[in-house]
Design a protein around this motif. Sequence first.
Motif, mmCIF file in Angstrom:
data_model
loop_
_atom_site.group_PDB
_atom_site.id
_atom_site.type_symbol
_atom_site.label_atom_id
_atom_site.label_comp_id
_atom_site.label_asym_id
_atom_site.label_seq_id
_atom_site.Cartn_x
_atom_site.Cartn_y
_atom_site.Cartn_z
ATOM 1 N N UNK A 228 0.835 -1.203 0.000
ATOM 2 C CA UNK A 228 0.000 0.000 0.000
ATOM 3 C C UNK A 228 0.869 1.253 0.000
ATOM 4 N N UNK A 229 0.322 2.314 -0.546
ATOM 5 C CA UNK A 229 1.049 3.574 -0.588
ATOM 6 C C UNK A 229 0.074 4.723 -0.333
ATOM 7 N N UNK A 230 0.553 5.700 0.432
ATOM 8 C CA UNK A 230 -0.187 6.961 0.561
ATOM 9 C C UNK A 230 0.506 7.974 -0.333
ATOM 10 N N UNK A 231 -0.227 8.487 -1.324
ATOM 11 C CA UNK A 231 0.377 9.375 -2.318
ATOM 12 C C UNK A 231 -0.516 10.593 -2.509
ATOM 13 N N UNK A 232 0.118 11.725 -2.692
ATOM 14 C CA UNK A 232 -0.636 12.931 -3.015
ATOM 15 C C UNK A 232 -0.825 12.970 -4.529
ATOM 16 N N UNK A 233 -2.073 12.887 -4.969
ATOM 17 C CA UNK A 233 -2.324 12.782 -6.412
ATOM 18 C C UNK A 233 -2.055 14.102 -7.140
ATOM 19 N N UNK A 234 -1.909 15.175 -6.386
ATOM 20 C CA UNK A 234 -1.667 16.480 -7.011
ATOM 21 C C UNK A 234 -0.172 16.740 -7.168
#
Lengths: 203, 96
Positions: B68-74
């Motif tokens: 899993x990854x937490x990513x800022x899509x912006x």
Amino acid sequence: MAERYKQQGALAHLHLAARTAEGPEDASVRLIERPFQGQINLRGEIGDEAFRSAVESVAGLSLPETPNSFLEQAGRRALWLGPNEWLIVLADGEETALAEALRAALAGQHASIAEVGHSRTVIGLAGARAREVLRKGCSLDLHPRAFGPGQCAQTLLARADMILLQADDRPTYEINARRSFADYVWRWLEDAAREYGCALVAE
Amino acid sequence: MFLIQCPWCGPRDETEFGYGGEAHIARPAGPETLSDADWADYVFMRKNPKGVHLERWVHRHGCRRWFNMARDTYTHQVLGVYQMGEPPPGPEGGDG
Ligand SMILES: [Zn+2]
């Protein structure tokens, strides 16, 4: 297992042995095909003492637990491929007997043993400029502080899957390429190495 | 193009990875009792935020493990990676 007299290297059609006189005397890159290695893909739980000790006693190998590393004992290698997956590399012709011995020793355990040597070929790449050649098509950090002897990695070379292994700091690399990609990978390497002076070496 | 920290292999180029969509979507316990709308919600509806997104990735050309990854899509900033089955770490864990 294939009948051995029918066995052909993945690069046999390139007749590399006939081209070993071509390269310059001062070549700083040397390329060689090392076909026909015995390879076994092994999966199991390394934390399970029964699995670990069975593999150690049957294969004579310790399995590395550090990612991107391999261990070598008595001419055999165990490469880390994943937290529960390894590639055992040994002499051609020995893999069937070892796979059968492993199957017997691991019977009843949650483990998997598959002979995969014939699906790949190995290309040796060595010399003072070998690292520069790889850098043209590989995004891995190959600087000695990040990747050195004893390390291996599954990654891409010019968009083709490879298992890369560094054997020593001359440096000497081994590139495990899928058989169907071998022609492409070899031609790509030869082209990438040309500007540094590339010699083909017969084993 | 960005670097992704595989929990096993370390930093690798994005081209080695495959994207598996939004993470933490639990399969409904009793599919046969669901309404069509609820089933469609489970199968099709995804968050698609501008900002922090919890998502699944696979190290396709490396160790072939999912994580899993937490990513800022912006900004494309990778805020953290964590194992399958683990809850999201840190304040972004409040997402959703
Ligand atoms: Zn990985």
